[in-house]
Design a protein around this motif. Structure first.
Motif, mmCIF file in Angstrom:
data_model
loop_
_atom_site.group_PDB
_atom_site.id
_atom_site.type_symbol
_atom_site.label_atom_id
_atom_site.label_comp_id
_atom_site.label_asym_id
_atom_site.label_seq_id
_atom_site.Cartn_x
_atom_site.Cartn_y
_atom_site.Cartn_z
ATOM 1 N N GLY A 53 9.005 -17.329 -35.599
ATOM 2 C CA GLY A 53 7.665 -16.841 -35.928
ATOM 3 C C GLY A 53 6.580 -17.704 -35.303
ATOM 4 N N ALA A 54 6.738 -19.037 -35.425
ATOM 5 C CA ALA A 54 5.760 -19.943 -34.818
ATOM 6 C C ALA A 54 5.784 -19.826 -33.296
ATOM 7 N N LEU A 55 6.979 -19.660 -32.726
ATOM 8 C CA LEU A 55 7.091 -19.467 -31.276
ATOM 9 C C LEU A 55 6.362 -18.198 -30.839
ATOM 10 N N ALA A 56 6.510 -17.123 -31.605
ATOM 11 C CA ALA A 56 5.817 -15.862 -31.280
ATOM 12 C C ALA A 56 4.306 -16.062 -31.284
ATOM 13 N N MET A 57 3.792 -16.796 -32.283
ATOM 14 C CA MET A 57 2.348 -17.024 -32.364
ATOM 15 C C MET A 57 1.871 -17.969 -31.264
ATOM 16 N N PHE A 58 2.704 -18.937 -30.895
ATOM 17 C CA PHE A 58 2.359 -19.813 -29.772
ATOM 18 C C PHE A 58 2.276 -18.994 -28.479
ATOM 19 N N CYS A 59 3.242 -18.096 -28.283
ATOM 20 C CA CYS A 59 3.231 -17.235 -27.095
ATOM 21 C C CYS A 59 1.986 -16.352 -27.080
ATOM 22 N N TYR A 60 1.644 -15.804 -28.238
ATOM 23 C CA TYR A 60 0.440 -14.967 -28.355
ATOM 24 C C TYR A 60 -0.794 -15.772 -27.951
ATOM 25 N N MET A 61 -0.919 -16.979 -28.494
ATOM 26 C CA MET A 61 -2.066 -17.825 -28.166
ATOM 27 C C MET A 61 -2.084 -18.174 -26.673
ATOM 28 N N LEU A 62 -0.919 -18.488 -26.137
ATOM 29 C CA LEU A 62 -0.819 -18.841 -24.719
ATOM 30 C C LEU A 62 -1.198 -17.672 -23.817
ATOM 31 N N LEU A 63 -0.765 -16.469 -24.176
ATOM 32 C CA LEU A 63 -1.140 -15.282 -23.394
ATOM 33 C C LEU A 63 -2.655 -15.119 -23.336
ATOM 34 N N GLY A 64 -3.311 -15.273 -24.483
ATOM 35 C CA GLY A 64 -4.768 -15.171 -24.510
ATOM 36 C C GLY A 64 -5.437 -16.305 -23.762
ATOM 37 N N LEU A 65 -4.877 -17.488 -23.877
ATOM 38 C CA LEU A 65 -5.444 -18.656 -23.205
ATOM 39 C C LEU A 65 -5.453 -18.500 -21.687
ATOM 40 N N ILE A 66 -4.393 -17.916 -21.139
ATOM 41 C CA ILE A 66 -4.316 -17.774 -19.676
ATOM 42 C C ILE A 66 -5.066 -16.551 -19.144
ATOM 43 N N GLY A 67 -5.681 -15.774 -20.050
ATOM 44 C CA GLY A 67 -6.542 -14.701 -19.584
ATOM 45 C C GLY A 67 -6.072 -13.286 -19.847
ATOM 46 N N ILE A 68 -4.942 -13.123 -20.493
ATOM 47 C CA ILE A 68 -4.500 -11.773 -20.837
ATOM 48 C C ILE A 68 -5.264 -11.351 -22.092
#
Length: 189
Positions: A53-68
């Motif tokens: 679950g935490a990995l999924a939220m980290f991925c979500y944050m990372l996707l937004g951070l890189i511009g998606i």
């Protein structure tokens, strides 16, 4: 890579995408909008547990951070994470971990899921209020009034929904052998 790790990565990716989709269900209120993101965080933690679950939220944050454009209102970029609402997004990682950990340490049943999701709601709101206070240069009182209080009732409703849907989906995934069976699950809801 083992099939267990691959399954975990696939599930984390799927729930990052679900969070991105639910983030677009929103309406503006005060400084911080109401959105489906927190429902997605609760679902993710209830279904996947703490680590995935935490990995999924980290991925979500990372996707937004890189511009998606996955954040509410199709927003993205570092400016969102360092802006007034960024604390909520950063808090999603801790929320998913803590919510999932409570369920792993107790049992994946409806009542524990509601408790865990309400605790998770408080974690998200705490991260959000802290960043809102400093970024928007608000007093603690103003940050709590605009960044937490308006979200309590809706947050409790989302916690109940995430718990109910999450437990049903988790049981289905366990039956399909896509998640390990947690022997502490109580079948009575």
């Amino acid at each position: 890579m083992t099939s267990t790790k691959l399954t975990a990565l696939i599930l984390a990716s799927i729930f990052s995408a679900i969070t991105a989709i639910l983030a677009q269900i929103q309406f503006q209120a005060f400084i911080v909008p109401f959105s489906g993101q927190t429902l997605a965080v609760g679902l993710t933690a209830t279904i996947l547990g703490s680590k995935i679950g935490a990995l999924a939220m980290f991925c979500y944050m990372l996707l937004g951070l890189i511009g998606i454009p996955v954040f509410a209102g199709f927003e993205s970029g570092p400016h969102v994470l360092i802006g007034p609402t960024g604390g909520y997004i950063i808090g999603f990682i801790a929320t998913a971990y803590i919510t999932g950990k409570i369920l792993e340490k107790t049992s994946f049943n409806m009542w524990m899921a509601i408790i865990a999701n309400i605790v998770g709601m408080c974690v998200t709101l705490t991260f959000g209020v802290i960043q809102l206070k400093f970024i928007a240069d608000l007093s603690w009182h103003a940050a709590i009034v605009s960044g937490a209080l308006p979200f309590l009732i809706v947050g409790i409703i989302k916690a109940i929904l995430a718990s109910w849907i999450g437990i049903v989906v988790r049981r289905s995934l366990e039956n399909a052998k896509l998640l390990p069976v947690n022997h502490s699950i109580k079948k009575a809801v």
